[in-house]
Scaffold this active site. Structure first.
Site, PDB file in Angstrom:
ATOM      1  N   THR A 154     -15.903   1.838   2.104  1.00  0.00           N
ATOM      2  CA  THR A 154     -14.465   1.906   2.359  1.00  0.00           C
ATOM      3  C   THR A 154     -14.096   3.296   2.857  1.00  0.00           C
ATOM      4  OG1 THR A 154     -14.000   2.665   0.111  1.00  0.00           O
ATOM      5  CG2 THR A 154     -14.071   0.274   0.476  1.00  0.00           C
ATOM      6  N   TYR A 201     -12.343   9.086 -13.942  1.00  0.00           N
ATOM      7  CA  TYR A 201     -12.393   7.841 -13.175  1.00  0.00           C
ATOM      8  C   TYR A 201     -13.019   6.724 -14.012  1.00  0.00           C
ATOM      9  CZ  TYR A 201     -13.213   4.591  -9.345  1.00  0.00           C
ATOM     10  OH  TYR A 201     -13.218   3.469  -8.546  1.00  0.00           O
ATOM     11  N   ASP A 244       0.855  -1.184   0.000  1.00  0.00           N
ATOM     12  CA  ASP A 244       0.000   0.000   0.000  1.00  0.00           C
ATOM     13  C   ASP A 244       0.894   1.238   0.000  1.00  0.00           C
ATOM     14  OD1 ASP A 244      -3.201   0.449   0.844  1.00  0.00           O
ATOM     15  OD2 ASP A 244      -1.903   2.170   1.236  1.00  0.00           O
ATOM     16  N   LYS A 290     -11.076   3.217 -15.251  1.00  0.00           N
ATOM     17  CA  LYS A 290     -11.535   1.875 -14.913  1.00  0.00           C
ATOM     18  C   LYS A 290     -11.983   1.096 -16.153  1.00  0.00           C
ATOM     19  CE  LYS A 290     -10.906   1.708 -10.436  1.00  0.00           C
ATOM     20  NZ  LYS A 290     -10.038   0.688  -9.795  1.00  0.00           N
ATOM     21  N   ASP A 332       4.037   2.360  -4.202  1.00  0.00           N
ATOM     22  CA  ASP A 332       3.261   3.198  -5.111  1.00  0.00           C
ATOM     23  C   ASP A 332       3.139   2.426  -6.417  1.00  0.00           C
ATOM     24  OD1 ASP A 332       2.177   5.057  -6.811  1.00  0.00           O
ATOM     25  OD2 ASP A 332       3.743   6.572  -6.527  1.00  0.00           O
ATOM     26  N   VAL A 333       1.932   1.951  -6.740  1.00  0.00           N
ATOM     27  CA  VAL A 333       1.785   1.118  -7.933  1.00  0.00           C
ATOM     28  C   VAL A 333       2.044   1.899  -9.217  1.00  0.00           C
ATOM     29  CG1 VAL A 333       0.206  -0.500  -6.829  1.00  0.00           C
ATOM     30  CG2 VAL A 333      -0.729   1.488  -8.057  1.00  0.00           C
TER      31      VAL A 333
END
Length: 266
Positions: A209, A174, A44, A178, A66-67
């Site tokens: 979440t 967004y 994460d 996705k 950090d992806v």
């Protein structure tokens, strides 16, 4: 380790979970450990948060990651290979939303007017969402495939979004990020199944979440439709992700499972 854990669906498996410091990623990591995984690596961006979750798990190990940083993703997955000898399950739950856009949408709802977000969406906001959600997914998928191909086995589950299908007003970046995640995951799925690697997607609707908790109340209320199930819990989405990662889903390849509580169907 208890007898129940030894007999779990993921007994003896090595797993890597992104976005595991909270929400769906943390729920996935906890369930993997509860179902017998011998090693769960939790990654994460929030290093302190992911350490706290990993500390709960007997087989947990935390990595600050950090992806969006391709080299860091490659290094983290390579470390798993060195330490554990392989990787069986990869669940990619890391992602970001856009609080600024959400506030503009909420303000419009309160004011009884249509949102005007695209006009105010600057390049930095666009790139941030794309860099984490789309680029980050590519980095994680690529590293996972590179690690799993030699073993000719593995399961990868990506957390997408139901916004791909209903394209929420005022949230173009967004939804686009996705949609790219879904298409990319399906393309990779068709490529790598010949190497014994299954890739599938969960597309959640509103889920309770930390990200949802930061959503302005007016927008949360607008999404709370009494005709359908309430916000999903992270554990409910984790159950679907882990079904896809399990042997019970052996014939599911490139699937996108819509988990939105009945808000709409496709």
């Amino acid at each position: 380790m208890s007898e129940g854990v030894q007999q779990g669906r993921f007994a003896g498996k090595v797993a890597f979970v992104t976005g595991a410091g909270s929400g769906m990623g943390a729920a996935v990591a906890r369930q993997l450990a509860a179902e017998g995984a011998r090693s769960v690596v939790l990654a994460d961006l929030n290093g302190e948060a992911v350490k706290a979750v990993a500390a709960e798990l007997p087989a947990g190990r935390a990595v600050a990651l950090d992806v969006a940083d391709a080299d860091a993703v490659d290094a983290a997955i390579a470390e798993v290979l060195r330490e554990e000898g392989g990787l069986d399950v990869l669940v990619h739950a890391a992602g970001v939303d856009d609080p600024k856009a959400k506030q503009l949408i909420a303000d419009a709802l309160v004011g009884g007017r249509l949102p005007e977000v695209t006009d105010h969406l600057d390049d930095a906001d666009w790139r941030r969402v794309m860099r984490v959600n789309l680029d980050g997914t590519f980095h994680v998928l690529r590293a996972g495939v590179r690690t799993m191909r030699p073993a000719e086995a593995g399961a990868i589950v990506v957390i997408g979004s139901s916004s791909v299908f209903d394209s929420p007003v005022g949230y173009p970046h967004y939804a686009a990020s996705k949609a790219g995640v879904h298409a990319m995951s399906q393309a990779v799925a068709k490529e790598v199944i010949s190497s014994g690697i299954r890739v599938n997607v969960v597309a959640p609707g509103p889920t309770d979440t930390g990200m949802a908790a930061r959503t302005p109340q007016a927008l949360r209320s607008d999404l709370a439709d009494p005709r359908v199930r309430p916000y999903a819990t992270p554990e409910e989405i984790a159950d679907i992700a882990l079904f896809l990662a399990s042997d019970a889903a052996a014939n599911l390849v490139g699937a996108v499972l819509l988990a939105n509580g009945g808000r709409f169907t496709v």
